[in-house]
Enzyme design. Structure first.
Site, PDB file in Angstrom:
ATOM      1  N   LEU A 207      69.889  -1.900  -3.381  1.00 14.10           N
ATOM      2  CA  LEU A 207      69.224  -2.220  -4.654  1.00 14.10           C
ATOM      3  C   LEU A 207      69.189  -0.973  -5.516  1.00 14.10           C
ATOM      4  CD1 LEU A 207      65.846  -4.006  -3.774  1.00 14.10           C
ATOM      5  CD2 LEU A 207      67.902  -5.079  -4.721  1.00 14.10           C
ATOM      6  N   HIS A 208      69.656  -1.059  -6.739  1.00 17.95           N
ATOM      7  CA  HIS A 208      69.486   0.089  -7.634  1.00 17.95           C
ATOM      8  C   HIS A 208      69.530  -0.265  -9.110  1.00 17.95           C
ATOM      9  CE1 HIS A 208      73.833  -0.294  -7.834  1.00 17.95           C
ATOM     10  NE2 HIS A 208      73.796   0.431  -8.933  1.00 17.95           N
ATOM     11  N   ARG A 209      69.786  -1.531  -9.467  1.00 14.99           N
ATOM     12  CA  ARG A 209      69.866  -1.900 -10.888  1.00 14.99           C
ATOM     13  C   ARG A 209      68.531  -1.636 -11.555  1.00 14.99           C
ATOM     14  NH1 ARG A 209      74.829  -3.340 -10.474  1.00 14.99           N
ATOM     15  NH2 ARG A 209      75.019  -1.492 -11.742  1.00 14.99           N
ATOM     16  N   ARG A 242      67.738   6.703  -7.148  1.00 11.58           N
ATOM     17  CA  ARG A 242      66.931   6.110  -8.218  1.00 11.58           C
ATOM     18  C   ARG A 242      65.864   5.178  -7.626  1.00 11.58           C
ATOM     19  NH1 ARG A 242      69.040   4.551 -13.298  1.00 11.58           N
ATOM     20  NH2 ARG A 242      67.426   3.446 -14.377  1.00 11.58           N
ATOM     21  N   ASP A 285      72.276  -5.890  -5.396  1.00 15.22           N
ATOM     22  CA  ASP A 285      72.445  -6.065  -6.836  1.00 15.22           C
ATOM     23  C   ASP A 285      73.641  -5.242  -7.324  1.00 15.22           C
ATOM     24  OD1 ASP A 285      71.469  -3.455  -6.783  1.00 15.22           O
ATOM     25  OD2 ASP A 285      69.590  -3.932  -7.808  1.00 15.22           O
TER      26      ASP A 285
END
Ligand code: UD1
Length: 365
Positions: A207-209, A242, A285
């Protein structure tokens, strides 16, 4: 005289796309220097991929680092201009949709240097996604557009792009996958080194969006459902810097620590390939993971409202489920019960996209 095509990389998803392009260019006698913008710079986000993928050392690194979109894009442009002047290539080649892609393409287009875009024409039709802006704008100023799936052509025609400039070549990221699969680090090795008591049957999460991790409400919702899944199925979660930062800022570390998830630092390419290949399913994502799981035949559950890679859904193993916990849960249960979508390999995702690009360029420069 020999021709020169200057290629750009900047961020993690660029690294697994550029090798086949550079190899292809060299094989048809085109000089292929490489500039790294430095958008990604950590060992885990950068150096490791160069060694895993055997990429040539960049001729120049602009060392821009992180910043707001405007700062990062502007800084890349400012630092890239003199480098472009110095190298004076016959064309500039950019891949994907990151800030480095649009920044360098824009500099070249304004200087009358031809721009080649690899992985053109993908559209999520979601302008809240920074990559979507990068895609639309890069395609508008590109002279030659190489697409990974046939549907991309319709997207480009809708935006007024001459179909004569668009060439369907397949997917260079899958070239890299095909080539490196025999060298993948077995999941069992990665997992036992991390102290896990399992080597298969797990859900692999990435997940990083910004839309998923920057809003604490959405992030809490996603981590809560992942914790629930982890109570029933092992969860392996290599964390993007992030995402790690957002979890800490939002005070969600206790939630993550309490859940029975195996948290890892960002995985290297060969490690990730091994983890994907042996996963029961992926929850992601990422654009790249949607494509790689389709190529590997592993069911993928995409926690976004849309995808710019529809072939992974129509032909492949991907299901776009959004961020609603109930639909994530339902698809996860279905995968456990039925094994999930089987899918087929999309056309031209065959390891030869780089060759097709090189052959097309050899006749056109
Ligand atoms: C970028 C791309 C995204 C891609 C992703 C893969 C854009 C708009 N986004 O997002 O499409 O899917 O890369 O990783 O180009 N950071 C580090 N070390 C690094 C790089 C970043 O710690 O080596 C941290 C910094 O806090 C930085 C944050 O991650 O501010 C975000 O990095 P950035 O390059 O702005 O975007 P990504 O989220 O990585």
């Amino acid at each position: 005289m020999g021709k020169t095509v200057l290629s750009i990389v900047g961020a993690r998803p660029n690294f697994m796309k550029i090798g086949p392009v550079i190899d292809g260019l060299k094989s048809v006698g085109i000089a292929a220097p490489l500039v790294h913008t430095g958008q990604h710079y950590d060992e885990a986000m950068n150096d490791r991929f160069f060694s895993d993928l055997g990429l040539p050392r960049p001729d120049v690194n602009l060392e821009v680092g992180s910043g707001s979109h405007a700062q990062q894009t502007a800084e890349i442009m400012r630092r890239f201009e003199p480098v472009l002047d110095e190298i004076a290539p016959d064309a500039l080649l950019v891949v994907g949709d990151v800030n480095s892609t649009i920044a360098c393409a824009l500099v070249a287009a304004k200087k009358g240097v031809r721009v080649i875009h690899v992985e053109a024409g993908l559209r999520s039709y979601d302008r809240a996604m920074p990559e979507e802006i990068n895609r639309v704008l890069t395609d508008q100023i590109s002279d030659l557009l190489f697409i990974t799936e046939r549907d991309a052509l319709a997207n480009l025609i809708r935006e007024g792009i001459d179909p004569a400039r668009v060439i369907f070549v397949g997917n260079v990221m899958i070239d890299t996958l095909v080539k490196n699969l025999p060298r993948a680090v077995p999941a069992a090795a990665t997992l036992s080194a991390a102290g896990a008591g399992f080597a298969e049957g797990y859900a692999l999460v990435t997940l990083h969006r910004p839309s998923n991790v920057d809003d604490p409400v959405v992030l809490t919702r996603l981590l809560t459902v992942l914790a629930e899944i982890a109570a029933a199925t092992p969860v392996v979660f290599p964390i993007h810097p992030r995402t790690r930062a957002r979890i800490e800022q939002a005070g969600l570390s206790p939630l993550v620590e309490k859940a029975d998830m195996l948290l890892l630092p960002p995985a290297g390419y060969l490690e990730m390939l091994g983890l994907m290949r042996s996963a029961r399913l992926a929850i992601t994502d990422s654009g790249g993971v949607q494509e790689e799981t389709t190529a590997l035949g592993v069911p993928c559950l995409t926690v976004r409202e849309n995808t710019e890679r529809p072939i992974t859904v129509t032909a492949g193993t991907n299901s776009v489920v959004g961020t609603d916990p109930e639909s994530i849960r339902a698809t996860w249960r279905d995968i456990l019960a039925t094994g999930g979508k089987t899918g087929r390999i999309p056309e031209f995702w065959d390891g030869k996209a780089g060759e097709r690009i090189a052959a097309a360029l050899a006749g056109r420069l």
